[in-house]
Design a protein around this motif. Structure first.
Motif, PDB file in Angstrom:
ATOM      1  N   MET A  29       0.803  -1.218   0.000  1.00 55.08           N
ATOM      2  CA  MET A  29       0.000   0.000   0.000  1.00 55.08           C
ATOM      3  C   MET A  29       0.839   1.274   0.000  1.00 55.08           C
ATOM      4  O   MET A  29       0.402   2.301  -0.532  1.00 55.08           O
ATOM      5  N   THR A  30       2.044   1.240   0.582  1.00 55.86           N
ATOM      6  CA  THR A  30       2.849   2.462   0.625  1.00 55.86           C
ATOM      7  C   THR A  30       3.373   2.852  -0.753  1.00 55.86           C
ATOM      8  O   THR A  30       3.218   4.005  -1.167  1.00 55.86           O
ATOM      9  N   PRO A  31       3.994   1.935  -1.537  1.00 60.72           N
ATOM     10  CA  PRO A  31       4.312   2.327  -2.922  1.00 60.72           C
ATOM     11  C   PRO A  31       3.075   2.606  -3.763  1.00 60.72           C
ATOM     12  O   PRO A  31       3.117   3.447  -4.666  1.00 60.72           O
ATOM     13  N   ALA A  32       1.950   1.927  -3.465  1.00 61.92           N
ATOM     14  CA  ALA A  32       0.702   2.230  -4.176  1.00 61.92           C
ATOM     15  C   ALA A  32       0.270   3.662  -3.892  1.00 61.92           C
ATOM     16  O   ALA A  32      -0.225   4.371  -4.784  1.00 61.92           O
ATOM     17  N   MET A  65       8.984  10.321  -1.724  1.00 64.10           N
ATOM     18  CA  MET A  65       8.558  10.593  -0.351  1.00 64.10           C
ATOM     19  C   MET A  65       7.872   9.371   0.254  1.00 64.10           C
ATOM     20  O   MET A  65       8.048   9.063   1.434  1.00 64.10           O
ATOM     21  N   SER A  66       7.088   8.648  -0.555  1.00 64.31           N
ATOM     22  CA  SER A  66       6.460   7.419  -0.064  1.00 64.31           C
ATOM     23  C   SER A  66       7.491   6.318   0.155  1.00 64.31           C
ATOM     24  O   SER A  66       7.492   5.634   1.186  1.00 64.31           O
ATOM     25  N   LEU A  81      -4.337   0.243  -3.723  1.00 63.40           N
ATOM     26  CA  LEU A  81      -4.677   0.531  -2.331  1.00 63.40           C
ATOM     27  C   LEU A  81      -5.873  -0.310  -1.887  1.00 63.40           C
ATOM     28  O   LEU A  81      -5.874  -0.878  -0.786  1.00 63.40           O
ATOM     29  N   TRP A  82      -6.892  -0.380  -2.732  1.00 66.84           N
ATOM     30  CA  TRP A  82      -8.072  -1.192  -2.399  1.00 66.84           C
ATOM     31  C   TRP A  82      -7.677  -2.660  -2.214  1.00 66.84           C
ATOM     32  O   TRP A  82      -8.108  -3.331  -1.277  1.00 66.84           O
ATOM     33  N   PHE A  83      -6.823  -3.157  -3.101  1.00 65.65           N
ATOM     34  CA  PHE A  83      -6.341  -4.529  -3.002  1.00 65.65           C
ATOM     35  C   PHE A  83      -5.599  -4.752  -1.676  1.00 65.65           C
ATOM     36  O   PHE A  83      -5.859  -5.710  -0.942  1.00 65.65           O
ATOM     37  N   GLY A  84      -4.690  -3.852  -1.361  1.00 65.52           N
ATOM     38  CA  GLY A  84      -3.911  -4.000  -0.136  1.00 65.52           C
ATOM     39  C   GLY A  84      -4.726  -3.822   1.127  1.00 65.52           C
ATOM     40  O   GLY A  84      -4.391  -4.389   2.177  1.00 65.52           O
TER      41      GLY A  84
END
Length: 408
Positions: free
Chosen positions: A20-23, A43-44, A207-210
């Motif tokens: 989710m963070t790289p997403a 930054m992510s 993000l939804w997947f994670g």
């Protein structure tokens, strides 16, 4: 010891949350200017890297170490570099660490296109250590907001299954503080638009997947996991409709960025409530959160705070909505009387409100202190010229795109 099913699920869930963070970097990268996409993604990624190191060295101890220090913080010396953690406990420690990674990364969206990279690298470990870890300890680690804690024993224990207060409210108010601290972008009143909507949609999809790992990773029964899965599917779906509805009321057409933002607002709202509301209530919560965040993102134009990528409007607002929603519609359990509309009285609502109040005040104050100290060491803002020309070249000597020169 053989790997059991529960441990295997935690490993998978932790990997999903880590994604989710790289997403988020993709999601934010598409929303910023084309000349700031590299900076936004870095930054992510840097937030993930620094937070992982902090979590292993002392962050996990701060959030869970015993004996606790006055019920305020975990003992930072109890498990330096996880040298005392039992092998079976490393999975739990790793899973909880992925929440720290994305929490601080969320904040970066509020300062897009104008923050230097160096102060961000200082901010990340300080915020994870001094803000995220204490809040996680208060709510999840047996600290002062837990059932037996100083405040929890007075006002009741809040329900925050996966981080409505710990992650989203915490990061959302920190984002507001940094946005105010750094001030407006030079083109703020021009209402700059996302440069790459497919990148935004790709980031939202990942993000939804994670998020299924984010919410369901701590499920303890098949029944609980099933409820979480359905709610994590339903709330963001309804939130998309809520966002589109508000766009239509404004006379706008449905937009891809609106759909992506509505999706995230629904995910944020269901985070604290995913295991404690019925599926129909999750749909209602998503609808409210989508509409509420769609309304809230326009406040920055009226009030003048430059929350570049709508961290405040989405994460703070929907985090608060989802956390308070439990006070009304939390399902009754053996250990909990349920929300107000289930006949549980006002007690759960009071607990939810007080937890939010403590987190909001603490996170805002500590973030302001951290940002101010960093400003004394190195300036936050890039120069006006760099901001106009684009932050990628000045800060990273890179460009997200190979621009064709005009030979005419």
């Amino acid at each position: 010891m053989q790997l059991d099913t529960a441990s295997l699920w935690i490993m998978i869930a932790a990997a999903l949350v880590l994604l989710m963070t790289p997403a988020l970097g993709l999601f934010y990268g598409g929303m910023t200017r084309s000349t700031g996409v590299v900076n936004m993604m870095l930054m992510s990624f840097s937030a993930a890297a620094l937070s992982a190191i902090v979590w292993i060295l002392w962050g996990y101890s701060l959030s869970a170490g015993q004996p606790a220090i006055a019920g305020i913080i975990g003992n930072p010396f109890s498990d330096i570099a996880m040298h005392n953690t039992e092998p079976t406990g490393l999975l739990t420690a790793g899973f909880s660490g992925t929440f720290a990674l994305i929490s601080v990364a969320i904040i970066s969206g509020a300062i897009a296109d104008r923050s230097r990279f160096a102060p961000w690298l200082l901010f990340v470990p300080l915020w994870v250590s001094l803000v995220y870890a204490p809040v996680a300890f208060w709510i999840w680690g047996g600290g002062m907001l837990s059932e037996d804690g100083f405040l929890g024993s007075i006002f009741g224990e809040a329900i925050d299954f996966a981080g409505g207060a710990v992650v989203h409210t915490n990061a959302g108010v920190a984002a507001l503080v940094l946005a105010l601290k750094l001030g407006q972008r030079h083109n703020f009143h021009d209402r700059p638009q996302p440069h790459n909507t497919p990148l935004v949609m790709l980031g939202a999809a990942l993000l939804w997947f994670g998020w299924f790992g984010f919410n369901a990773g701590a499920a303890t029964t098949v029944e609980q996991a099933g409820l979480i899965w359905i709610n994590t599917m339903g709330a963001p779906a309804a939130a998309i409709l809520g966002w589109i509805f508000v766009e239509k009321l404004r006379g706008q057409r449905p937009s891809s960025v609106g759909v992506a933002s509505g999706l995230v607002s629904g995910l944020v709202a269901i985070t604290p409530a995913c295991a404690d509301v019925a599926p129909w209530a999750a749909l209602l919560l998503g609808l409210i959160a989508g509409a509420g965040s769609a309304w809230a993102v326009n406040l920055k134009w009226k009030l003048g705070y430059d929350d570049s990528l709508d961290v405040v409007g989405v994460h703070l607002v929907s985090g608060v909505i989802g956390t308070l929603f439990l006070g009304f519609l939390a399902l009754p359990t053996e250990s909990n009387a349920g929300g107000l509309f289930y006949g549980g009285g006002i007690g759960q609502l009071v607990a939810q409100f007080m937890t939010l109040l403590v987190v909001l005040v603490f996170s805002a104050a500590m973030t302001w202190v951290i940002a101010t100290v960093i400003e004394k060491i190195t300036p936050w803002r890039v120069s006006a010229q760099t901001e106009i020309e684009g932050i990628d070249a000045a800060e990273h000597n890179e460009s997200g795109y190979l621009w064709a020169e005009n030979k005419a």
